[in-house]
Design an enzyme around this catalytic site. Sequence first.
Site, PDB file in Angstrom:
ATOM      1  N   LYS A 107       0.808  -1.209   0.000  1.00 15.79           N
ATOM      2  CA  LYS A 107       0.000   0.000   0.000  1.00 15.79           C
ATOM      3  C   LYS A 107       0.853   1.276   0.000  1.00 15.79           C
ATOM      4  O   LYS A 107       0.347   2.359  -0.282  1.00 15.79           O
ATOM      5  CB  LYS A 107      -0.915   0.039   1.221  1.00 15.79           C
ATOM      6  CG  LYS A 107      -1.850  -1.150   1.377  1.00 15.79           C
ATOM      7  CD  LYS A 107      -3.024  -1.058   0.435  1.00 15.79           C
ATOM      8  CE  LYS A 107      -4.187  -1.954   0.807  1.00 15.79           C
ATOM      9  NZ  LYS A 107      -3.895  -3.357   1.060  1.00 15.79           N
TER      10      LYS A 107
HETATM   11  C1  LIG Z   1      -4.655  -4.447   0.834  1.00 16.06           C
HETATM   12  C2  LIG Z   1      -3.934  -5.730   0.784  1.00 16.06           C
HETATM   13  C3  LIG Z   1      -4.294  -6.746  -0.124  1.00 16.06           C
HETATM   14  C4  LIG Z   1      -5.500  -6.633  -1.037  1.00 16.06           C
HETATM   15  O1  LIG Z   1      -5.344  -5.644  -2.026  1.00 16.06           O
HETATM   16  P1  LIG Z   1      -6.643  -5.064  -2.778  1.00 16.06           P
HETATM   17  O2  LIG Z   1      -6.132  -3.991  -3.656  1.00 16.06           O
HETATM   18  O3  LIG Z   1      -7.551  -4.567  -1.707  1.00 16.06           O
HETATM   19  O4  LIG Z   1      -7.244  -6.206  -3.516  1.00 16.06           O
HETATM   20  C5  LIG Z   1      -3.525  -7.898  -0.169  1.00 16.06           C
HETATM   21  N1  LIG Z   1      -2.474  -8.066   0.660  1.00 16.06           N
HETATM   22  C6  LIG Z   1      -2.110  -7.124   1.558  1.00 16.06           C
HETATM   23  C7  LIG Z   1      -0.972  -7.403   2.447  1.00 16.06           C
HETATM   24  C8  LIG Z   1      -2.820  -5.925   1.645  1.00 16.06           C
HETATM   25  O5  LIG Z   1      -2.447  -5.000   2.542  1.00 16.06           O
END
Ligand SMILES: *Cc1c(COP(=O)(O)O)cnc(C)c1O
Length: 430
Positions: A107
């Site tokens: 993120k």
């Molecule tokens: C947010 C997240 C996901 C999922 O990603 P999306 O874009 O919501 O599908 C997968 N793995 C981790 C570690 C995350 O923080």
Amino acid sequence: MLYYSTNKNSPKVDFREATIKGQAPDKGLYFPEHIPQLDKIFLKEFKSKSKAAIAFEVIKPYVGNCMADEDLYQICEHTVNFNFPLVKVTDSISSLELFHGPTLAFKDVGARFMSRCLGYFSKDNKREITVLVATSGDTGSAVANGFIGVEGVKVVILYPSGKVSEIQELQLTTLGKNITALEVQGTFDDCQQMVKHAFADVDVNGKIFLTSANSINVARWLPQQFYYFFALQQWQQHEPPVISVPSGNFGNICAGLIAALSGLTIKHFVAACNSNDAFVKYLADGNFSSQQAVTTISNAMDVGDPSNFVRVLELFNHDFEKVKNFITAYSVDDNETRKTMARVYGQYNYLLDPHGAVGFTSLEKYLNNNPEQRGLFLETAHPVKFENVVSKATGIVVDIPSTMQQLLQQKKSSVLINADYKELKEYLLK
Ligand SMILES: *Cc1c(COP(=O)(O)O)cnc(C)c1O
């Protein structure tokens, strides 16, 4: 470039306005009016370019005239100034490690890009901006990290109480300054609903300037395309890869899909889901229905009603056959996730986090049916973020980096609220 609302009931806006607004007034998601086609020469030569140069070239058409090139380039440089290594795990599977940023999950890229853009666009703004964000675990800290100490911006994070890991919770609740964490007694979907409700509340929006930092926001969603270019940059094999994306809200996979539709060569996508399998069911018969989220050990994917599902439909012009031909989805339960972590560590000496484990197993399943193909999965978080689960599954002690040690000494500070919009509203207007 203009963006329309997926509900088709709001005026089109440019990148600046889409970033500031977050969500369209009719509660739809902003979507680019057309998908830019990448320059043939760029597609031939990007492998030898710097990460910042790639990021700039990819995002430029989406930003359009909203920012001077030098400024956009600087933001790109800052956004991607850490490593994204592609690591070989087995003969047919590699891991694209997206956890080398400041909060140890993927993120960071979207959050860093978005916070810089919002800072840039609100420079001349007299009003304080409140960034409202729902988190299933990793978004909150990445966003908070991007905005900490930024003047004129307040960040309010909603997270589901008891449903994030200890490290995730401390990352959210110990920053102080302009960051507040609301601990919601409910699920991530409750948090997301409350946030959506706030954006649609005329009363609240008349009094404070709200924006969203979830992948609803185009400035968080679109830069996630960069990973797929960095993956291809390091991909040594002749045939293009199958890419497995651990998915919850489907922002990340949608970014990969848009990169592919703009010209990046990707063989196929695997949507790797935990027991929250609304999308897996959709691919079986073309009917989508949202679910009540269930709690799993890959908690950042505990989403029963993925926001970005509508963007998947938009990307393929609502043509179910097209979606089905390009994406395969699997659901992996906690038991299998734990077994995968143990097996991959034992057999290949590679330590997965629970989200990466869902990605790995799903890819393995796909490759078993398509043995001539090769692939990579996105390792979306550092195993240390889920230290308890990972050590229990593999029997090894996960080394905790010193920055995390310091975090573990700190005391959490959160505001407890019920999963009731009235309580959020009260807090915001206080
Ligand atoms: C947010 C997240 C996901 C999922 O990603 P999306 O874009 O919501 O599908 C997968 N793995 C981790 C570690 C995350 O923080």
